[in-house]
Design an enzyme around this catalytic site. Structure first.
Site, mmCIF file in Angstrom:
data_model
loop_
_atom_site.group_PDB
_atom_site.id
_atom_site.type_symbol
_atom_site.label_atom_id
_atom_site.label_comp_id
_atom_site.label_asym_id
_atom_site.label_seq_id
_atom_site.Cartn_x
_atom_site.Cartn_y
_atom_site.Cartn_z
ATOM 1 N N ALA A 63 0.862 -1.183 0.000
ATOM 2 C CA ALA A 63 0.000 0.000 0.000
ATOM 3 C C ALA A 63 0.895 1.229 0.000
ATOM 4 O O ALA A 63 2.061 1.157 0.429
ATOM 5 C CB ALA A 63 -0.883 -0.023 1.236
ATOM 6 N N GLU A 119 -0.276 -9.649 -0.565
ATOM 7 C CA GLU A 119 -1.672 -9.983 -0.265
ATOM 8 C C GLU A 119 -2.501 -10.101 -1.550
ATOM 9 O O GLU A 119 -3.339 -10.995 -1.687
ATOM 10 C CB GLU A 119 -2.262 -8.914 0.666
ATOM 11 C CG GLU A 119 -1.607 -8.959 2.043
ATOM 12 C CD GLU A 119 -1.902 -7.722 2.884
ATOM 13 O OE1 GLU A 119 -1.660 -6.599 2.406
ATOM 14 O OE2 GLU A 119 -2.381 -7.891 4.005
ATOM 15 N N GLY A 125 0.707 -5.165 0.768
ATOM 16 C CA GLY A 125 -0.485 -5.313 -0.062
ATOM 17 C C GLY A 125 -0.210 -6.022 -1.381
ATOM 18 O O GLY A 125 -1.111 -6.633 -1.958
ATOM 19 N N GLU A 139 4.855 -4.910 7.084
ATOM 20 C CA GLU A 139 4.094 -3.836 7.750
ATOM 21 C C GLU A 139 4.539 -3.586 9.174
ATOM 22 O O GLU A 139 4.452 -2.468 9.675
ATOM 23 C CB GLU A 139 2.588 -4.169 7.730
ATOM 24 C CG GLU A 139 1.939 -4.132 6.363
ATOM 25 C CD GLU A 139 2.001 -5.448 5.596
ATOM 26 O OE1 GLU A 139 2.782 -6.342 5.983
ATOM 27 O OE2 GLU A 139 1.262 -5.587 4.607
HETATM 28 N N1 CAA Z 1 4.552 3.166 -0.760
HETATM 29 C C1 CAA Z 1 4.950 4.345 -1.292
HETATM 30 N N2 CAA Z 1 6.109 4.510 -1.977
HETATM 31 C C2 CAA Z 1 6.899 3.417 -2.097
HETATM 32 C C3 CAA Z 1 6.551 2.165 -1.565
HETATM 33 C C4 CAA Z 1 5.317 2.059 -0.874
HETATM 34 N N3 CAA Z 1 4.873 0.906 -0.365
HETATM 35 N N4 CAA Z 1 7.549 1.301 -1.843
HETATM 36 C C5 CAA Z 1 8.476 1.996 -2.526
HETATM 37 N N5 CAA Z 1 8.101 3.275 -2.688
HETATM 38 C C6 CAA Z 1 8.802 4.351 -3.366
HETATM 39 C C7 CAA Z 1 9.985 4.856 -2.552
HETATM 40 O O1 CAA Z 1 9.559 5.789 -1.561
HETATM 41 C C8 CAA Z 1 10.853 5.451 -3.631
HETATM 42 O O2 CAA Z 1 10.316 6.711 -3.954
HETATM 43 P P1 CAA Z 1 11.321 7.959 -4.272
HETATM 44 O O3 CAA Z 1 12.102 7.519 -5.479
HETATM 45 O O4 CAA Z 1 10.383 9.090 -4.548
HETATM 46 O O5 CAA Z 1 12.171 8.124 -3.059
HETATM 47 C C9 CAA Z 1 10.609 4.547 -4.823
HETATM 48 O O6 CAA Z 1 9.389 3.844 -4.557
HETATM 49 C C10 CAA Z 1 11.694 3.491 -5.005
HETATM 50 O O7 CAA Z 1 11.847 2.826 -3.772
HETATM 51 P P2 CAA Z 1 13.261 2.650 -3.023
HETATM 52 O O8 CAA Z 1 14.153 3.787 -3.333
HETATM 53 O O9 CAA Z 1 12.977 2.382 -1.579
HETATM 54 O O10 CAA Z 1 13.802 1.341 -3.768
HETATM 55 P P3 CAA Z 1 14.797 0.250 -3.186
HETATM 56 O O11 CAA Z 1 15.136 -0.629 -4.334
HETATM 57 O O12 CAA Z 1 15.882 0.864 -2.422
HETATM 58 O O13 CAA Z 1 13.912 -0.601 -2.129
HETATM 59 C C11 CAA Z 1 11.946 -1.764 -1.385
HETATM 60 C C12 CAA Z 1 12.826 -1.351 -2.583
HETATM 61 C C13 CAA Z 1 12.724 -2.739 -0.502
HETATM 62 C C14 CAA Z 1 10.734 -2.469 -1.945
HETATM 63 C C15 CAA Z 1 11.553 -0.520 -0.565
HETATM 64 O O14 CAA Z 1 11.040 0.464 -1.456
HETATM 65 C C16 CAA Z 1 10.532 -0.767 0.468
HETATM 66 O O15 CAA Z 1 10.839 -1.307 1.513
HETATM 67 N N6 CAA Z 1 9.264 -0.375 0.215
HETATM 68 C C17 CAA Z 1 8.201 -0.449 1.182
HETATM 69 C C18 CAA Z 1 7.666 -1.859 1.283
HETATM 70 C C19 CAA Z 1 6.600 -1.923 2.352
HETATM 71 O O16 CAA Z 1 6.834 -1.610 3.492
HETATM 72 N N7 CAA Z 1 5.398 -2.364 1.952
HETATM 73 C C20 CAA Z 1 4.276 -2.464 2.844
HETATM 74 C C21 CAA Z 1 3.429 -1.241 2.765
HETATM 75 S S1 CAA Z 1 2.141 -1.214 3.969
HETATM 76 C C22 CAA Z 1 0.933 -2.232 3.367
HETATM 77 O O17 CAA Z 1 1.068 -2.796 2.290
HETATM 78 C C23 CAA Z 1 -0.276 -2.380 4.230
HETATM 79 C C24 CAA Z 1 -1.253 -3.356 3.713
HETATM 80 O O18 CAA Z 1 -1.162 -4.523 3.968
HETATM 81 C C25 CAA Z 1 -2.391 -2.900 2.952
#
Ligand code: CAA
Length: 262
Positions: A66, A114, A111, A134
């Site tokens: 998400a 999921e 998400g 999460e």
């Molecule tokens: N939401 C919003 N933006 C996201 C995102 C997310 N879930 N995942 C990645 N992005 C964005 C980053 O902020 C970044 O944006 P900018 O270039 O503007 O800074 C861009 O995508 C590229 O990401 P990274 O620079 O972080 O890329 P990376 O290769 O270094 O890392 C990653 C990749 C490990 C996937 C890392 O992006 C990450 O950990 N993302 C978050 C994953 C996460 O926590 N997901 C769970 C979300 S909560 C959820 O999903 C709740 C639910 O169950 C409904």
């Protein structure tokens, strides 16, 4: 069809929803939910569609979860509503009468994992990564991760993944039964399309019967599940596809299934 956050295409009976926010690793916001909902409305009424594939645009992510940037300021009520809307989309995927394949081309986190779990099966690039991170954000899975993951891989593994938030490799995900098949990244799409074509050639009535009987029977006791199977078996016999399929076998020819869903 023109959308902002997804690409929706239909070709030769195969519908494709491609999550299309590559700069945010295809993270899901309310815009994505609204557009997927609309695409599913179209799929539901288009009887030419026999298979749906979900995948991610770009070479890094299926869906990285998400959208954290929009979730950060949610009130408790907004959070609950966002989670509930996510659930509705995933239930809609599960209740489509056609097979839904997750073609996981990169990160499938939160998400995204999921979403993949609500598909009928998962094919993944051998470089893909899965996880429910999460916990690292101070929240929990909100689109069914605590529930579907436990059902797919068992309670203790689900707890370990949701509590540690550690990402796992595609191979680990396959070893624990989450992923059906792995392919080298450059072959993933072609292999997924091959299976989609195979599925598209089957009868709609029997495909729906398999999906419904397995999904709805899964949480039932064995006798109830088998009763549901007998009912569905009878419904298949009422379809012209049963005559065609068995007739084609006996005539030593390839069947042509034309039965429509009622
Ligand atoms: N939401 C919003 N933006 C996201 C995102 C997310 N879930 N995942 C990645 N992005 C964005 C980053 O902020 C970044 O944006 P900018 O270039 O503007 O800074 C861009 O995508 C590229 O990401 P990274 O620079 O972080 O890329 P990376 O290769 O270094 O890392 C990653 C990749 C490990 C996937 C890392 O992006 C990450 O950990 N993302 C978050 C994953 C996460 O926590 N997901 C769970 C979300 S909560 C959820 O999903 C709740 C639910 O169950 C409904």
């Amino acid at each position: 069809m023109a959308y902002d956050t997804i690409i929706f295409e239909v070709e030769h009976g195969i519908a494709i929803i491609r999550f299309n926010r590559p700069k945010a690793l295809n993270a899901i916001n309310t815009g994505v939910i609204t557009e997927v909902n609309d695409a599913l409305d179209n799929i539901k009424v288009d009887t030419s569609i026999k298979v749906l594939i979900l995948t991610g645009e770009g070479d890094k992510a299926f869906v990285a979860g998400a959208d954290i940037a929009t979730m950060r300021d949610y009130t408790p009520l907004e959070g609950k509503y966002f989670s509930a809307r996510g659930h509705e989309i995933l239930f809609r995927l599960e209740s489509l009468p056609i097979p839904v394949i997750a073609c996981v081309n990169g990160f499938a986190l939160g998400g995204g994992c999921e979403l993949a779990m609500a598909c009928d099966f998962i094919y993944a690039a051998d470089s893909a990564k899965f996880g429910q991170p999460e916990i690292n954000l101070g929240i929990i899975p909100g689109f069914g991760g605590t529930q579907r993951l436990a059902r797919l891989v068992g309670k203790s593994r689900a707890k370990e993944l949701c509590m540690t938030g550690v990402m796992m490799s595609a191979q680990e995900a396959k070893d624990m039964g989450l992923v059906n098949k792995l392919f080298p990244k450059e072959e993933l799409w072609e292999e997924t399309i091959k299976v989609a074509k195979l599925l598209a050639a089957k009868g709609k009535v029997s495909i729906r019967a398999v999906k419904e009987t397995i999904d709805r029977g899964y949480d039932q006791d064995l006798r109830t599940g088998c009763h549901m199977e007998s009912e569905a078996f009878g419904i298949c016999m009422a379809s012209p596809d049963a005559r065609e399929g068995m007739g084609a076998f006996l005539d030593k020819r390839i069947p042509e299934f034309k039965g429509e869903l009622l």
